[in-house]
Design a protein around this motif. Sequence first.
Motif, short mmCIF file in Angstrom:
data_model
loop_
_atom_site.label_atom_id
_atom_site.label_comp_id
_atom_site.label_asym_id
_atom_site.label_seq_id
_atom_site.Cartn_x
_atom_site.Cartn_y
_atom_site.Cartn_z
N GLU A 202 -91.83 -1.60 3.55
CA GLU A 202 -91.97 -3.01 3.92
C GLU A 202 -90.87 -3.40 4.92
OE1 GLU A 202 -92.47 -6.98 1.31
OE2 GLU A 202 -90.52 -5.98 1.06
N ALA A 203 -89.63 -3.09 4.62
CA ALA A 203 -88.50 -3.46 5.49
C ALA A 203 -88.62 -2.80 6.86
CB ALA A 203 -87.18 -3.08 4.83
N VAL A 204 -89.04 -1.56 6.89
CA VAL A 204 -89.20 -0.84 8.16
C VAL A 204 -90.18 -1.59 9.06
CG1 VAL A 204 -90.27 1.23 9.16
CG2 VAL A 204 -88.51 1.46 7.39
N PHE A 205 -91.35 -1.90 8.55
CA PHE A 205 -92.36 -2.52 9.41
C PHE A 205 -92.08 -4.00 9.68
CE2 PHE A 205 -94.47 1.38 8.14
CZ PHE A 205 -94.82 1.85 9.39
N GLN A 206 -91.36 -4.66 8.78
CA GLN A 206 -90.95 -6.05 9.04
C GLN A 206 -89.96 -6.13 10.19
OE1 GLN A 206 -89.51 -7.27 5.16
NE2 GLN A 206 -91.37 -8.46 4.77
N SER A 207 -89.31 -5.03 10.51
CA SER A 207 -88.29 -5.04 11.56
C SER A 207 -88.85 -4.80 12.96
CB SER A 207 -87.22 -3.98 11.26
OG SER A 207 -87.71 -2.68 11.55
N LEU A 208 -90.16 -4.73 13.08
CA LEU A 208 -90.76 -4.37 14.36
C LEU A 208 -91.40 -5.55 15.06
CD1 LEU A 208 -92.39 -1.01 13.28
CD2 LEU A 208 -90.26 -1.32 14.56
N ARG A 209 -91.09 -5.69 16.33
CA ARG A 209 -91.71 -6.70 17.19
C ARG A 209 -93.20 -6.38 17.28
NH1 ARG A 209 -88.32 -6.02 21.01
NH2 ARG A 209 -87.05 -7.81 20.43
N GLY A 210 -94.03 -7.40 17.16
CA GLY A 210 -95.47 -7.20 17.23
C GLY A 210 -96.14 -7.04 15.89
N LYS B 281 -82.66 3.63 7.51
CA LYS B 281 -83.97 3.64 8.18
C LYS B 281 -83.99 2.63 9.32
CE LYS B 281 -86.29 4.98 3.91
NZ LYS B 281 -86.89 6.25 4.15
N LEU B 282 -83.43 1.45 9.08
CA LEU B 282 -83.37 0.43 10.13
C LEU B 282 -82.46 0.87 11.27
CD1 LEU B 282 -83.31 -2.82 7.98
CD2 LEU B 282 -85.28 -1.66 9.01
N SER B 283 -81.40 1.58 10.95
CA SER B 283 -80.52 2.12 11.98
C SER B 283 -81.28 3.13 12.85
CB SER B 283 -79.31 2.78 11.34
OG SER B 283 -78.48 3.34 12.31
N LYS B 284 -82.10 3.94 12.22
CA LYS B 284 -82.90 4.92 12.97
C LYS B 284 -83.88 4.21 13.90
CE LYS B 284 -84.20 8.86 11.24
NZ LYS B 284 -84.86 9.96 10.51
N ILE B 285 -84.47 3.12 13.44
CA ILE B 285 -85.38 2.35 14.29
C ILE B 285 -84.62 1.78 15.48
CG2 ILE B 285 -86.82 0.27 14.42
CD1 ILE B 285 -87.63 0.89 11.48
N ARG B 286 -83.44 1.22 15.24
CA ARG B 286 -82.64 0.67 16.35
C ARG B 286 -82.32 1.76 17.37
NH1 ARG B 286 -80.28 -2.14 12.08
NH2 ARG B 286 -78.56 -0.67 11.96
N GLN C 218 -84.01 4.86 17.82
CA GLN C 218 -85.16 5.56 18.40
C GLN C 218 -86.27 4.65 18.92
OE1 GLN C 218 -86.57 8.53 15.63
NE2 GLN C 218 -84.56 9.47 15.44
N PHE C 219 -86.30 3.41 18.45
CA PHE C 219 -87.39 2.50 18.82
C PHE C 219 -86.84 1.12 19.19
CE2 PHE C 219 -89.02 5.62 15.81
CZ PHE C 219 -90.11 6.12 16.49
N ASP C 220 -85.70 1.11 19.88
CA ASP C 220 -85.00 -0.14 20.19
C ASP C 220 -85.90 -1.16 20.87
OD1 ASP C 220 -82.59 -1.75 20.30
OD2 ASP C 220 -82.69 -1.41 22.47
N ARG C 221 -86.79 -0.70 21.70
CA ARG C 221 -87.70 -1.61 22.43
C ARG C 221 -88.54 -2.45 21.46
NH1 ARG C 221 -92.73 0.35 26.13
NH2 ARG C 221 -93.53 -1.73 26.56
N TYR C 222 -88.79 -1.93 20.28
CA TYR C 222 -89.65 -2.61 19.32
C TYR C 222 -88.87 -3.23 18.15
CZ TYR C 222 -93.20 -0.16 21.91
OH TYR C 222 -93.99 0.30 22.93
N TYR C 223 -87.58 -2.97 18.08
CA TYR C 223 -86.79 -3.47 16.95
C TYR C 223 -86.58 -4.98 17.09
CZ TYR C 223 -82.98 -4.35 13.75
OH TYR C 223 -82.20 -4.86 12.74
N GLU C 224 -86.79 -5.67 15.98
CA GLU C 224 -86.54 -7.11 15.92
C GLU C 224 -85.83 -7.39 14.61
OE1 GLU C 224 -89.32 -10.25 17.63
OE2 GLU C 224 -89.91 -10.12 15.52
#
Length: 162
Positions: free
Chosen positions: A14-22, A145-150, A152-158
């Motif tokens: 839940e937290a992983v996908f809540q952190s994504l723009r879009g 996990k949120l750090s990994k998103i920031r 590897q996927f910074d463009r989509y991180y919110e």
Amino acid sequence: MKIGFGGGCHWCTEAVFQSLRGVTEVEQGFIKSLAPHDTYSEAVIVTFEPDVIPLQVLIDVHLRTHASTSQHKMRGKYRSAVYVYSDSQADMVRCHIIASQCDFDNSIITMTLPFDGFKLSPEQFRDYYRSNTEKPFCTAYIDPKLSKIRQQFDRYYEPAKP
């Protein structure tokens, strides 16, 4: 557009996908598919805007934020899967997982399964990370996990909204 993801603790997912723009909504609960995968397993339903975040990016995030190559003993509770709502969505997910295999040393075990049912988590467990960011579970399991998103996927991180 909707898609389901399961693979680890649904608080983490839940937290992983809540952190994504879009991503416009993340429903935390339990998903089942058709036999032999017809038992409920921890997962989320993600509603997203494909013109902001493509489905392929969601799949990439999912594969990299849970043990997508490990057939560990908790797979009954934490089935590694992408739950699809149509045959065309299933074809796209399967093709993308196959294409992503070259990025992993071990075989991806994440299944593409038809969505067949959902039970929402009790209210006190929903939005777990947003309500408990300082708790040890969150700092030990979700923050990395949120750090990994920031990274590897910074463009989509919110950053999470309160």
